[in-house]
Motif scaffolding. Structure first.
Motif, PDB file in Angstrom:
ATOM      1  N   GLY A 320      -3.461  -3.045 -75.372  1.00  0.00           N
ATOM      2  CA  GLY A 320      -4.647  -2.326 -74.923  1.00  0.00           C
ATOM      3  C   GLY A 320      -5.895  -2.737 -75.688  1.00  0.00           C
ATOM      4  O   GLY A 320      -6.975  -2.920 -75.103  1.00  0.00           O
ATOM      5  N   THR A 321      -5.741  -2.895 -77.014  1.00  0.00           N
ATOM      6  CA  THR A 321      -6.880  -3.288 -77.849  1.00  0.00           C
ATOM      7  C   THR A 321      -7.384  -4.677 -77.469  1.00  0.00           C
ATOM      8  O   THR A 321      -8.599  -4.905 -77.355  1.00  0.00           O
ATOM      9  CB  THR A 321      -6.489  -3.253 -79.333  1.00  0.00           C
ATOM     10  OG1 THR A 321      -6.084  -1.919 -79.679  1.00  0.00           O
ATOM     11  CG2 THR A 321      -7.652  -3.679 -80.218  1.00  0.00           C
ATOM     12  N   ASN A 399      -8.080  -1.008 -67.912  1.00  0.00           N
ATOM     13  CA  ASN A 399      -6.895  -1.695 -68.440  1.00  0.00           C
ATOM     14  C   ASN A 399      -6.551  -1.239 -69.847  1.00  0.00           C
ATOM     15  O   ASN A 399      -5.408  -0.859 -70.138  1.00  0.00           O
ATOM     16  CB  ASN A 399      -7.129  -3.217 -68.433  1.00  0.00           C
ATOM     17  CG  ASN A 399      -7.095  -3.790 -67.033  1.00  0.00           C
ATOM     18  OD1 ASN A 399      -7.130  -3.056 -66.054  1.00  0.00           O
ATOM     19  ND2 ASN A 399      -7.016  -5.108 -66.928  1.00  0.00           N
ATOM     20  N   ALA A 400      -7.517  -1.309 -70.742  1.00  0.00           N
ATOM     21  CA  ALA A 400      -7.267  -0.957 -72.140  1.00  0.00           C
ATOM     22  C   ALA A 400      -6.824   0.493 -72.258  1.00  0.00           C
ATOM     23  O   ALA A 400      -5.832   0.806 -72.948  1.00  0.00           O
ATOM     24  CB  ALA A 400      -8.524  -1.196 -72.981  1.00  0.00           C
ATOM     25  N   GLN A 401      -7.523   1.393 -71.576  1.00  0.00           N
ATOM     26  CA  GLN A 401      -7.209   2.817 -71.679  1.00  0.00           C
ATOM     27  C   GLN A 401      -5.813   3.135 -71.137  1.00  0.00           C
ATOM     28  O   GLN A 401      -5.122   4.008 -71.657  1.00  0.00           O
ATOM     29  CB  GLN A 401      -8.271   3.633 -70.923  1.00  0.00           C
ATOM     30  CG  GLN A 401      -9.641   3.641 -71.583  1.00  0.00           C
ATOM     31  CD  GLN A 401     -10.454   2.378 -71.281  1.00  0.00           C
ATOM     32  OE1 GLN A 401      -9.973   1.466 -70.602  1.00  0.00           O
ATOM     33  NE2 GLN A 401     -11.677   2.327 -71.782  1.00  0.00           N
ATOM     34  N   THR A 402      -5.407   2.421 -70.077  1.00  0.00           N
ATOM     35  CA  THR A 402      -4.080   2.657 -69.506  1.00  0.00           C
ATOM     36  C   THR A 402      -2.988   2.296 -70.504  1.00  0.00           C
ATOM     37  O   THR A 402      -2.019   3.048 -70.691  1.00  0.00           O
ATOM     38  CB  THR A 402      -3.904   1.836 -68.209  1.00  0.00           C
ATOM     39  OG1 THR A 402      -4.877   2.272 -67.252  1.00  0.00           O
ATOM     40  CG2 THR A 402      -2.516   2.020 -67.629  1.00  0.00           C
ATOM     41  N   PHE A 403      -3.123   1.147 -71.167  1.00  0.00           N
ATOM     42  CA  PHE A 403      -2.111   0.753 -72.152  1.00  0.00           C
ATOM     43  C   PHE A 403      -2.161   1.649 -73.387  1.00  0.00           C
ATOM     44  O   PHE A 403      -1.120   1.937 -73.988  1.00  0.00           O
ATOM     45  CB  PHE A 403      -2.280  -0.725 -72.519  1.00  0.00           C
ATOM     46  CG  PHE A 403      -1.751  -1.651 -71.467  1.00  0.00           C
ATOM     47  CD1 PHE A 403      -0.403  -1.930 -71.388  1.00  0.00           C
ATOM     48  CD2 PHE A 403      -2.596  -2.231 -70.535  1.00  0.00           C
ATOM     49  CE1 PHE A 403       0.110  -2.769 -70.407  1.00  0.00           C
ATOM     50  CE2 PHE A 403      -2.116  -3.065 -69.541  1.00  0.00           C
ATOM     51  CZ  PHE A 403      -0.754  -3.336 -69.470  1.00  0.00           C
ATOM     52  N   TRP A 404      -3.335   2.109 -73.757  1.00  0.00           N
ATOM     53  CA  TRP A 404      -3.430   3.058 -74.874  1.00  0.00           C
ATOM     54  C   TRP A 404      -2.735   4.377 -74.520  1.00  0.00           C
ATOM     55  O   TRP A 404      -2.124   5.017 -75.382  1.00  0.00           O
ATOM     56  CB  TRP A 404      -4.897   3.319 -75.225  1.00  0.00           C
ATOM     57  CG  TRP A 404      -5.547   2.190 -75.963  1.00  0.00           C
ATOM     58  CD1 TRP A 404      -4.937   1.242 -76.733  1.00  0.00           C
ATOM     59  CD2 TRP A 404      -6.957   1.871 -75.988  1.00  0.00           C
ATOM     60  NE1 TRP A 404      -5.867   0.360 -77.244  1.00  0.00           N
ATOM     61  CE2 TRP A 404      -7.111   0.717 -76.809  1.00  0.00           C
ATOM     62  CE3 TRP A 404      -8.083   2.445 -75.414  1.00  0.00           C
ATOM     63  CZ2 TRP A 404      -8.344   0.139 -77.061  1.00  0.00           C
ATOM     64  CZ3 TRP A 404      -9.337   1.868 -75.657  1.00  0.00           C
ATOM     65  CH2 TRP A 404      -9.461   0.727 -76.469  1.00  0.00           C
TER      66      TRP A 404
END
Length: 447
Positions: A320-321, A399-404
């Motif tokens: 995510g990062t 994208n990033a927020q979903t993986f976080w």
């Protein structure tokens, strides 16, 4: 004997093939039918909806028709569903075909482990059940490789239809399998059960002893629904099984299984690289599953779950990062892929196989069928939720927020494991049941 068990375990291979095959086909389906991401989510998740329905009916079916006939019906539905997918002339037809495939998978995932447990001799029973789990991951890998081979032409119909071939082989092989001796005894067919056991065991002394043991076990009748209504301690074990299966799905593992090419596309890879990295996901899944088999009875369930959830939280957090700051160079791309593969290792060595083990261990004998049915149904429902929401999350949440989000859920699961999950290593099922029914806290019923 080994041939019989391996053939039954091929049901796991079909399960894995069906999970993996849709991953590589999505982008080509979307291009041909010109559908939105939301429709793709329904095409993906229709299989899980069918599996939930199939799993609900499989208990009655395996008891009434028998384990072998249930597997035969599952194989026929699998072949029909695969060919129907390949011939689909609209997205709606494809959704229906995927639902039929799901019915087959729901029947097979309930019945195959049950059949294996009943025909395998005690000395290799654990190995045979483990073989079933390994066949699932192998099926996913083979589906990813098949998708990669067909991706050059973009022929998604062959991707979805080719899995009918192993289904046909499985169907033919099933005609050579014997009926389950336990089911035969359940139906009062003692002589038939003795004949089957003589064929499987080859020792008359062992046959008579096993027949006597099974008949003694059958005196313990299942009455899970009445227990669930009347016994608060049993409701706790059912609730734990349901929670464990929800945890397994919300790790995000099947997000990767169903949408790996899309994830690699968002990392900046072209179609060819997307497919090969997806195959690498499947290979990593197979190899890491072997870690769980090697360690589960040495280290115990909880230490492996702690390690797995921690690895998954770190892996998805880093992915995510990287997506948040931007993946520009080749080195950043490879690093992000490595973190995603680390996540796969974390799941395959822990929550993948161990959740199923724990769900069977914590249920008392008289309510075990009911408890496992509830947790299996939960697995498919939450699996469907994950499949039906991922692309929506990507577009609406980022994208990033979903993986976080998935990383955070794995971190929460570490806490839940500490507070609620028991350590069952080296503890008899009878002792676990006594502790549960005696009112001990859930995390202490394995002591």
């Amino acid at each position: 004997m080994i041939t019989t068990c391996v053939l039954a375990a091929l049901a796991g291979l079909m399960f894995g093939l069906d999970i993996g095959v849709i991953s590589g086909a999505q982008q080509f389906i979307q291009a041909e039918f010109k559908v939105t991401d939301h429709v793709i989510e329904w095409i993906v998740s229709a299989m899980m909806a069918g599996a939930a329905v199939g799993a609900l009916g499989a208990g009655w079916m395996s008891a009434s028709l028998g384990r072998k006939r249930s597997l035969l019906l599952g194989a026929i539905l699998f072949i029909a569903g695969s060919l129907f997918c390949a011939a689909a002339w609209s997205p709606h037809v494809l959704i229906l075909a995927r639902f039929i495939l799901g019915l087959a998978i729901g029947i097979a995932t309930f019945t195959a482990p049950l059949y294996l447990a009943e025909v395998a001799p005690e000395r290799i029973r654990g190995a045979m059940i483990s073989t079933y789990q390994l066949m699932i991951t192998t099926g996913i890998l083979l589906a990813f490789l098949s998708d990669t081979a067909f991706s050059a032409s973009g022929n998604w119909r062959w991707m979805l239809g080719i899995i009918a071939a192993p289904g046909a082989l499985f169907l033919v092989g099933l005609f050579f399998l014997p009926d389950s001796p336990r089911w035969l005894l359940l139906k009062g067919r003692r002589k038939d059960a003795q004949v089957v056991l003589a064929r499987l065991r080859g020792d008359e002394t062992l046959v008579e002893k096993e027949v006597a043991d099974i008949e003694d076990q059958l005196k313990t009748r299942q009455h899970g629904w009445s227990m669930f209504r009347e016994n608060a301690n049993f409701r706790r074990s059912v609730g734990l099984g349901v929670l464990l299966q929800a945890m397994q799905q919300f790790t995000g593992m099947n997000v990767v299984m169903y949408y790996a090419p899309r994830i690699f596309k968002d990392m900046g890879y072209d179609t060819h690289a997307q497919m090969w990295f997806t195959a690498a996901v499947g290979l990593t899944n197979v190899l890491a599953t072997l870690i769980a088999f090697a360690l589960v009875d040495r280290l115990g369930r909880k230490p492996i779950l702690y390690a797995g959830f921690t690895i998954m939280a770190i892996g998805l957090g880093v992915v995510g990062t990287m997506m948040g700051i931007g993946i520009d160079g080749r080195g950043e791309q490879y690093f992000t892929v490595a973190m995603l593969l680390l996540f796969i290792v974390g799941f395959a060595m822990s929550a993948g196989p161990l959740i199923w083990t724990l769900c069977s261990e914590v249920q008392p004998l008289q309510g075990r069928d009911f408890g496992i049915a509830c947790s299996t149904f939960t697995n498919w429902v939450t699996n469907m939720i994950v499949g039906a929401t991922f692309l929506t999350l990507l577009s609406g949440f980022g994208n990033a927020q979903t993986f976080w989000l998935y990383a955070a859920l794995n971190a929460v699961f570490i806490i839940i494991t500490f507070w609620l999950v028991p350590e069952t290593k080296g503890i008899s099922l009878e002792q676990i049941e006594r502790n549960l029914m005696g009112g001990k806290p859930l995390r202490k019923i394995g002591r």
